[in-house]
Design a protein around this motif. Structure first.
Motif, mmCIF file in Angstrom:
data_model
loop_
_atom_site.group_PDB
_atom_site.id
_atom_site.type_symbol
_atom_site.label_atom_id
_atom_site.label_comp_id
_atom_site.label_asym_id
_atom_site.label_seq_id
_atom_site.Cartn_x
_atom_site.Cartn_y
_atom_site.Cartn_z
ATOM 1 N N ALA A 160 -13.029 0.932 -4.609
ATOM 2 C CA ALA A 160 -11.580 0.854 -4.418
ATOM 3 C C ALA A 160 -10.882 2.039 -5.085
ATOM 4 O O ALA A 160 -9.955 2.624 -4.513
ATOM 5 C CB ALA A 160 -11.045 -0.458 -4.974
ATOM 6 N N PHE A 161 -11.323 2.396 -6.282
ATOM 7 C CA PHE A 161 -10.734 3.545 -6.970
ATOM 8 C C PHE A 161 -10.920 4.806 -6.146
ATOM 9 O O PHE A 161 -9.989 5.611 -5.987
ATOM 10 C CB PHE A 161 -11.370 3.727 -8.348
ATOM 11 N N SER A 162 -12.128 4.990 -5.606
ATOM 12 C CA SER A 162 -12.419 6.184 -4.809
ATOM 13 C C SER A 162 -11.522 6.261 -3.584
ATOM 14 O O SER A 162 -11.014 7.332 -3.230
ATOM 15 C CB SER A 162 -13.887 6.179 -4.385
ATOM 16 N N ALA A 163 -11.321 5.120 -2.931
ATOM 17 C CA ALA A 163 -10.499 5.099 -1.728
ATOM 18 C C ALA A 163 -9.039 5.428 -2.036
ATOM 19 O O ALA A 163 -8.365 6.092 -1.241
ATOM 20 C CB ALA A 163 -10.590 3.727 -1.056
ATOM 21 N N ILE A 164 -8.558 4.994 -3.200
ATOM 22 C CA ILE A 164 -7.151 5.203 -3.539
ATOM 23 C C ILE A 164 -6.941 6.552 -4.248
ATOM 24 O O ILE A 164 -6.100 7.355 -3.839
ATOM 25 C CB ILE A 164 -6.630 4.047 -4.408
ATOM 26 N N ALA A 165 -7.688 6.802 -5.303
ATOM 27 C CA ALA A 165 -7.473 8.014 -6.097
ATOM 28 C C ALA A 165 -8.233 9.222 -5.558
ATOM 29 O O ALA A 165 -7.753 10.350 -5.644
ATOM 30 C CB ALA A 165 -7.878 7.761 -7.549
ATOM 31 N N GLY A 166 -9.428 8.967 -5.012
ATOM 32 C CA GLY A 166 -10.228 10.073 -4.493
ATOM 33 C C GLY A 166 -9.763 10.529 -3.122
ATOM 34 O O GLY A 166 -9.524 11.718 -2.874
ATOM 35 N N PHE A 236 10.083 -0.041 8.259
ATOM 36 C CA PHE A 236 8.715 0.033 7.731
ATOM 37 C C PHE A 236 8.072 -1.352 7.720
ATOM 38 O O PHE A 236 6.902 -1.506 8.096
ATOM 39 C CB PHE A 236 8.726 0.597 6.301
ATOM 40 N N GLU A 237 8.813 -2.335 7.270
ATOM 41 C CA GLU A 237 8.259 -3.691 7.171
ATOM 42 C C GLU A 237 7.941 -4.263 8.549
ATOM 43 O O GLU A 237 6.927 -4.953 8.723
ATOM 44 C CB GLU A 237 9.240 -4.590 6.414
ATOM 45 N N LYS A 238 8.786 -3.988 9.545
ATOM 46 C CA LYS A 238 8.505 -4.452 10.905
ATOM 47 C C LYS A 238 7.228 -3.843 11.451
ATOM 48 O O LYS A 238 6.496 -4.470 12.236
ATOM 49 C CB LYS A 238 9.688 -4.119 11.823
ATOM 50 N N ASP A 239 6.957 -2.599 11.043
ATOM 51 C CA ASP A 239 5.728 -1.926 11.487
ATOM 52 C C ASP A 239 4.528 -2.243 10.595
ATOM 53 O O ASP A 239 3.462 -1.646 10.749
ATOM 54 C CB ASP A 239 5.949 -0.415 11.530
ATOM 55 N N ASP A 240 4.727 -3.175 9.645
ATOM 56 C CA ASP A 240 3.629 -3.647 8.789
ATOM 57 C C ASP A 240 3.049 -2.518 7.926
ATOM 58 O O ASP A 240 1.833 -2.367 7.804
ATOM 59 C CB ASP A 240 2.536 -4.266 9.674
ATOM 60 N N PHE A 241 3.957 -1.733 7.330
ATOM 61 C CA PHE A 241 3.545 -0.535 6.599
ATOM 62 C C PHE A 241 2.524 -0.839 5.499
ATOM 63 O O PHE A 241 1.516 -0.135 5.355
ATOM 64 C CB PHE A 241 4.772 0.150 6.002
ATOM 65 N N ALA A 242 2.774 -1.894 4.700
ATOM 66 C CA ALA A 242 1.862 -2.214 3.588
ATOM 67 C C ALA A 242 0.459 -2.517 4.098
ATOM 68 O O ALA A 242 -0.542 -2.089 3.501
ATOM 69 C CB ALA A 242 2.400 -3.390 2.783
ATOM 70 N N ASN A 243 0.362 -3.238 5.209
ATOM 71 C CA ASN A 243 -0.952 -3.559 5.758
ATOM 72 C C ASN A 243 -1.600 -2.372 6.453
ATOM 73 O O ASN A 243 -2.831 -2.283 6.518
ATOM 74 C CB ASN A 243 -0.860 -4.745 6.713
ATOM 75 N N ILE A 244 -0.793 -1.450 6.973
ATOM 76 C CA ILE A 244 -1.352 -0.204 7.512
ATOM 77 C C ILE A 244 -2.087 0.547 6.403
ATOM 78 O O ILE A 244 -3.213 1.024 6.582
ATOM 79 C CB ILE A 244 -0.231 0.673 8.115
ATOM 80 N N VAL A 245 -1.432 0.635 5.236
ATOM 81 C CA VAL A 245 -2.052 1.306 4.088
ATOM 82 C C VAL A 245 -3.301 0.552 3.645
ATOM 83 O O VAL A 245 -4.366 1.149 3.398
ATOM 84 C CB VAL A 245 -1.051 1.434 2.927
ATOM 85 N N ILE A 249 -7.267 1.838 3.405
ATOM 86 C CA ILE A 249 -8.092 1.783 2.187
ATOM 87 C C ILE A 249 -9.395 1.039 2.468
ATOM 88 O O ILE A 249 -10.482 1.473 2.068
ATOM 89 C CB ILE A 249 -7.317 1.105 1.038
ATOM 90 N N LEU A 250 -9.318 -0.083 3.187
ATOM 91 C CA LEU A 250 -10.519 -0.846 3.526
ATOM 92 C C LEU A 250 -11.450 -0.029 4.412
ATOM 93 O O LEU A 250 -12.679 -0.070 4.250
ATOM 94 C CB LEU A 250 -10.134 -2.156 4.225
ATOM 95 N N ALA A 251 -10.889 0.723 5.360
ATOM 96 C CA ALA A 251 -11.722 1.569 6.224
ATOM 97 C C ALA A 251 -12.456 2.625 5.396
ATOM 98 O O ALA A 251 -13.626 2.934 5.668
ATOM 99 C CB ALA A 251 -10.853 2.232 7.292
ATOM 100 N N THR A 252 -11.775 3.138 4.390
ATOM 101 C CA THR A 252 -12.394 4.134 3.511
ATOM 102 C C THR A 252 -13.498 3.518 2.676
ATOM 103 O O THR A 252 -14.601 4.074 2.540
ATOM 104 C CB THR A 252 -11.327 4.761 2.597
#
Length: 258
Positions: A160-166, A236-245, A249-252
């Motif tokens: 998780a760290f690698s996906a976010i910080a790396g 942003f919320e209508k486009d589900d921005f938080a879940n897009i992010v 991260i999960l894909a990474t």
């Protein structure tokens, strides 16, 4: 203190530049790789060295090649080459257990820095091997403080760290590019649009850090109820921005598992 880099790719180069900016003398840094080490040495004034010399002359050795090259690289070196050597691994997918089995006589640290090290802004996760001394731990902490900051994490949190910080610098750059494109769509020239985008990100981050705000504090401060910013937040919320992010991260994290 002498530093040796086995590998000279983008991450190793960023760390080398960061060390030099932090005051490490180029004469105290050695590098080796099949392709780009000589070029990095020419650019920075550090020394190109053959592997055996680099390992022998360095107090701290950084493994910065592709993870799958580990066995190949250590197989043709003398068995006692890494005896009592302090090793920092940048090999993202190679676990601490794998490193210790490959280099049983060395003091091992697994780490995940990022390319912001070039500007002394890398946040690095680290985990120490079981045999590392307190003296070596301090040397490692000093090393990472020269290129930014560090956090000790359990190994289970490294993906998780690698996906976010790396990988995060690329994601932040993608957002900056998206802001730039939005400005261009409104008629602003590309160069000015990029400046607006980058300075907005820079100032917003500094605002959060300097004032020790939670992200939602800044959102509330800027997005007054019923105002134009609030409309943007709703979009942003209508486009589900938080879940897009989150999905990115999960894909990474799940790369290579399918």
């Amino acid at each position: 203190m002498k530093y040796g880099f086995l590998g000279a790719g983008h991450l190793a180069s960023a760390v080398v530049f960061g060390l030099i900016k932090a005051g490490v003398q180029p004469d105290d840094i050695f590098v080796n790789s099949p392709a780009s080490a000589r070029s990095l040495a020419d650019k920075t004034g550090i020394h190109y060295a053959e592997e055996k010399q680099l390992i022998g002359d360095s107090d701290l050795i950084v493994l910065a090649f592709l993870p799958e090259q580990l066995k190949k690289i250590i197989q043709h070196l003398p068995a006692d080459c890494f005896q009592n050597k302090l090793i920092i691994s940048f090999l993202g997918s190679t676990s601490l257990d794998e490193l210790q089995k490959s280099l049983p006589a060395a003091e091992i640290v697994r780490s995940l820095p990022n390319v912001n090290a070039e500007f002394d802004r890398s946040l690095t996760s680290i985990i120490f091997g079981s045999t590392i001394s307190e003296k070596s731990k301090q040397l490692v902490k000093d090393f990472f403080n020269k290129i930014g900051s560090f956090v000790e994490l359990p190994e289970k949190d490294f993906p998780a760290f690698s996906a976010i910080a790396g990988s995060g610098p690329a994601f932040v750059a993608l957002f900056a590019q998206s802001l730039q494109k939005a400005a261009i769509n409104q008629g602003i020239d590309p160069e000015t649009a990029l400046t607006i985008s980058l300075k907005t990100l820079e100032g917003s981050t500094e605002n959060l850090l300097s004032r020790q705000l939670l992200p939602n504090d800044l959102i509330k401060a800027v997005a007054s109820p019923g105002g134009s910013t609030a409309d943007g937040i709703v979009s942003f919320e209508k486009d589900d921005f938080a879940n897009i992010v989150n999905r990115a991260i999960l894909a990474t994290i799940n790369h290579g598992t399918k």
